[in-house]
Design an enzyme around this catalytic site. Structure first.
Site, PDB file in Angstrom:
ATOM      1  N   LYS A  80      45.774  39.111  46.529  1.00  0.00           N
ATOM      2  CA  LYS A  80      44.861  38.313  47.348  1.00  0.00           C
ATOM      3  C   LYS A  80      45.165  38.320  48.837  1.00  0.00           C
ATOM      4  CE  LYS A  80      42.324  37.271  44.013  1.00  0.00           C
ATOM      5  NZ  LYS A  80      41.181  38.175  43.911  1.00  0.00           N
ATOM      6  N   PRO A 134      52.136  38.464  45.543  1.00  0.00           N
ATOM      7  CA  PRO A 134      51.229  39.609  45.422  1.00  0.00           C
ATOM      8  C   PRO A 134      50.659  39.836  44.031  1.00  0.00           C
ATOM      9  CG  PRO A 134      53.510  40.346  45.549  1.00  0.00           C
ATOM     10  CD  PRO A 134      53.532  38.877  45.794  1.00  0.00           C
ATOM     11  N   HIS A 140      37.834  50.597  40.367  1.00  0.00           N
ATOM     12  CA  HIS A 140      38.347  50.227  39.050  1.00  0.00           C
ATOM     13  C   HIS A 140      37.453  49.142  38.465  1.00  0.00           C
ATOM     14  CE1 HIS A 140      42.794  51.717  39.425  1.00  0.00           C
ATOM     15  NE2 HIS A 140      41.917  52.599  39.888  1.00  0.00           N
TER      16      HIS A 140
END
Length: 387
Positions: A292, A288, A72
């Protein structure tokens, strides 16, 4: 039995550490209380930073990720009835993310360790840590494993961190007043990139695992239970939060899994005591929102691998002595980014009109300022590894 490094936990941190040490000629034994099937099936994070992708490829375990992972080059911030793309290819050229499930990373690492003759033991009972000050050893299931060093990669609820004497660790933590309801659905993604959306109803995230499987998250009350969220309610709420821009329709389908994840920030300092070194969730937890957790575990393991290699190859303890300080620089940067993303996109107290206006003001700034957008992009794809 004897090995150079005893590793507790067969998650991404423990398995990757074992594999990287193997590549440096350093022996290890991995102990895991769960079954192999459980470890390979549990669904966790799925966004890999550029550095994590590079590490897996360099370690020779990235072939399937390169073939099946979804690169992405941006994310969308959706709020106020409009979507705004953060374009990684323009803001941080040459760096991106790859969507590839944590359980798939674990499968690849287990296969690599076993094919190389690695000693990975599942369903191990009663693991205990001993002798951390000088000559450490592990006991489990009536057996003893002597080692030079112990790596605690057994997560937040593991036995490693509690083995450190009381008063040594300083703990920093924050509990958030909401949780995430995570959904895995057998439905093609409705977007080519991740969508982070902020609404007055709460936060929602549209993610994916493959061209045919999507991953969604909903902000829910901290005490929410799965049984309160039947499939019909989940899809209705996702539609209400995600179908907020003209022309976007959310595809629905079979929900395969759902679960509630509490939101917390946690750091234990230092990440070492005697011959014990903590890595990953054993030492730190991030909400979340910034994706990470897994990536921080990989960063810890990279630092620890180099420190252990210097110790076993040259007898140098300098890198081991500085392990915690080196890791914590990145940990606290990720803590701040995860906290920032969380506070920017979630709904807090219903009567906090001032806080909501601050959120919208900063979202406007991030989506209109190249400097602000670059800061988001740089942290999201992952800061470069330290020398």
């Amino acid at each position: 039995m004897r090995t150079q490094v005893g590793i507790i936990g067969a998650g991404p941190a423990g398995l990757l550490l074992s594999h990287l040490l193997h590549l440096r000629g350093i022996s290890s034994v991995v102990l895991e209380k769960r079954s192999r099937d459980h470890v390979e099936r549990r669904v966790r994070a799925g966004v890999l930073e550029q550095g994590t992708v590079d590490t897996l490829i360099e370690a020779g375990v990235g072939e399937r990720m390169s073939r099946e992972g979804l690169p992405h080059h941006g994310i969308e911030l959706r709020y106020g009835g409009a979507g705004h793309r953060i374009a990684f290819e323009k803001l941080v050229p040459g760096r991106s993310i790859t969507v590839y499930g944590q359980q798939e990373v674990v499968k690849d690492l287990i296969a690599a360790r076993l094919s190389a003759g690695g000693d990975v033991r599942f369903e191990v009972e009663d693991v205990a840590v001993h002798g951390l000050e000088s000559e450490p050893w592990l006991t489990f299931g009536g057996e003893r494993l002597d080692c030079d060093v112990i790596a605690g990669c057994d997560g937040f609820h593991g036995v490693s961190r509690p083995a450190i004497p009381e008063g040594v660790l300083e703990v920093f933590e924050r509990e958030y007043p909401f949780a995430w309801l995570g959904i895995l659905a057998r439905v093609p993604p409705s977007s080519e990139e991740l969508i982070y959306t902020r609404t007055e109803r709460g936060f929602a995230l549209h993610s994916m695992r493959s061209p045919t499987v999507s991953r969604f998250y909903l902000q829910v009350p901290a005490d929410a239970r799965v049984e309160q969220w039947p499939d019909e309610r989940i899809w209705a709420e996702l539609k209400a939060r995600l179908e907020s821009v003209p022309g976007f329709t959310l595809a629905t389908g079979e929900i395969m899994e759902k679960g509630v994840t509490p939101m917390r920030s946690f750091v234990a300092e230092p990440m070492q005591y005697g011959r014990l070194y903590l890595a990953g969730d054993a030492a730190h937890i991030v909400p979340p929102t910034g994706a990470k957790g897994l990536n921080l575990a990989v960063a810890d393991v990279r630092v620890l691998t180099e420190a252990l290699a210097a110790y076993f190859e040259r007898g140098s303890t300098d890198l081991l002595d500085g392990y915690s300080a080196a890791c914590l620089k990145r940990v606290w940067r990720a803590q701040h980014f995860s906290w920032w993303m969380t506070t920017l996109l979630h709904t807090f107290e219903e009567d906090d009109a001032y806080g909501r206006r601050l959120q919208l003001s900063y979202l406007d700034y991030v989506t209109s300022s190249q400097t602000a957008a670059t800061t988001l992009a740089e942290n999201y794809v992952g800061l470069p590894w330290a020398p």
